[in-house]
Design a protein around this motif. Structure first.
Motif, PDB file in Angstrom:
ATOM      1  N   PHE A   1     -75.923 -72.168 -49.491  1.00 30.79           N
ATOM      2  CA  PHE A   1     -76.552 -71.184 -48.607  1.00 30.79           C
ATOM      3  C   PHE A   1     -78.038 -71.014 -48.920  1.00 30.79           C
ATOM      4  O   PHE A   1     -78.841 -70.777 -48.008  1.00 30.79           O
ATOM      5  CB  PHE A   1     -75.830 -69.842 -48.705  1.00 30.79           C
TER       6      PHE A   1
ATOM      7  N   GLU B   1     -80.878 -71.676 -46.135  1.00 29.05           N
ATOM      8  CA  GLU B   1     -81.940 -70.719 -45.806  1.00 29.05           C
ATOM      9  C   GLU B   1     -83.304 -71.405 -45.793  1.00 29.05           C
ATOM     10  O   GLU B   1     -84.109 -71.207 -44.875  1.00 29.05           O
ATOM     11  CB  GLU B   1     -81.941 -69.573 -46.815  1.00 29.05           C
TER      12      GLU B   1
ATOM     13  N   GLN C   1     -65.979 -64.075 -42.962  1.00 26.01           N
ATOM     14  CA  GLN C   1     -67.404 -64.215 -42.663  1.00 26.01           C
ATOM     15  C   GLN C   1     -67.847 -65.674 -42.791  1.00 26.01           C
ATOM     16  O   GLN C   1     -68.672 -66.152 -42.000  1.00 26.01           O
ATOM     17  CB  GLN C   1     -68.227 -63.323 -43.597  1.00 26.01           C
ATOM     18  N   LEU C   2     -67.306 -66.364 -43.778  1.00 26.01           N
ATOM     19  CA  LEU C   2     -67.642 -67.776 -43.961  1.00 26.01           C
ATOM     20  C   LEU C   2     -67.158 -68.592 -42.769  1.00 26.01           C
ATOM     21  O   LEU C   2     -67.894 -69.441 -42.242  1.00 26.01           O
ATOM     22  CB  LEU C   2     -67.013 -68.298 -45.253  1.00 26.01           C
TER      23      LEU C   2
ATOM     24  N   PHE D   1     -69.385 -67.954 -39.872  1.00 24.29           N
ATOM     25  CA  PHE D   1     -70.667 -68.643 -40.039  1.00 24.29           C
ATOM     26  C   PHE D   1     -70.542 -70.120 -39.674  1.00 24.29           C
ATOM     27  O   PHE D   1     -71.423 -70.683 -39.017  1.00 24.29           O
ATOM     28  CB  PHE D   1     -71.152 -68.501 -41.482  1.00 24.29           C
TER      29      PHE D   1
ATOM     30  N   LEU E   1     -70.552 -70.458 -36.030  1.00 24.98           N
ATOM     31  CA  LEU E   1     -71.912 -70.293 -35.519  1.00 24.98           C
ATOM     32  C   LEU E   1     -72.717 -71.579 -35.699  1.00 24.98           C
ATOM     33  O   LEU E   1     -73.456 -71.996 -34.793  1.00 24.98           O
ATOM     34  CB  LEU E   1     -72.600 -69.136 -36.241  1.00 24.98           C
ATOM     35  N   LEU E   2     -72.571 -72.210 -36.851  1.00 25.85           N
ATOM     36  CA  LEU E   2     -73.269 -73.477 -37.097  1.00 25.85           C
ATOM     37  C   LEU E   2     -72.854 -74.537 -36.084  1.00 25.85           C
ATOM     38  O   LEU E   2     -73.693 -75.262 -35.544  1.00 25.85           O
ATOM     39  CB  LEU E   2     -72.963 -73.984 -38.509  1.00 25.85           C
TER      40      LEU E   2
END
Length: 203
Positions: free
Chosen positions: A66, A70, A147-148, A151, A154-155
């Motif tokens: 992560f 970022e 949440q992972l 994510f 979303l990716l």
């Protein structure tokens, strides 16, 4: 202990004391069962300890992924913003079939973006490894796991959008390639472009 029970059992059999023999036989069986249960419990404790160690290692690797995501994302946003501005400028020039006076260098840079528009693959090797090996359940916190997964979804959606954007740019290239000529300098290997706007104006 088992040999002790065995001697008692043999003695009871020789004395025809069947009832007591059965009691001792049951006791011997229970002793073996208890031993097996203890061994299984110890094995489970060891496995839990190993899983916790693996879980900590995977959490650390996810954090490293992560952090890299970022950094790459911040860089990609800046690059993509610049690229899309230049591509939009090039498309405007194509639509108008002319280059604004004094903007030739900018147009040349814009044309290059058609050939350079890419988006970086984000590093999710740890997640992919956990998913393929069935180790996602080693993320014990259910909220973090959810949440992972969100994510990752979303990716995947973002990659699809960027892929469509790249395809759209390539589709425009198919049309505009008729009016753009690229040449590579044999010595410097630099790429230069020439344009036939008069031909575009007649099309």
């Amino acid at each position: 202990m088992i040999s002790f029970f065995r001697k008692i059992r043999q003695k009871l059999l020789s004395q025809n004391r069947v009832t007591r023999y059965l009691a001792y036989a049951v006791g011997e069986i229970l002793l073996v069962v208890i031993g097996i249960l203890i061994a299984l419990q110890i094995n489970e404790w060891n496995q839990q300890r190993i899983n916790k160690k693996i879980s900590l290692q995977l959490h650390q690797r996810l954090l490293e992924d992560f952090e890299l995501i970022e950094i790459r994302t911040q860089s990609s946003i800046a690059d993509a913003t610049e690229s899309m501005e230049l591509i939009s400028f090039a498309l405007l020039c194509f639509d108008q079939k002319s280059i604004p006076k004094g903007e030739e260098v900018k147009f040349d840079l814009a044309i290059r973006q058609f050939y350079r528009f890419t988006y970086p693959a984000l590093p999710m090797a740890t997640y992919d490894e956990m998913k393929s090996s069935g180790k996602l359940d080693l993320i014990y916190n259910l909220e973090v796991r959810n949440q992972l997964n969100a994510f990752i979804s979303l990716l995947e959606s973002t990659e699809l959008i960027l892929g469509n954007a790249g395809q759209s740019i390539q589709n425009n290239l198919i049309y505009y390639d008729k009016y753009i000529r690229s040449e590579t300098n044999a010595q410097s290997l630099n790429l230069s472009f020439s344009y036939d706007f008069e031909k575009m104006a007649r099309s």
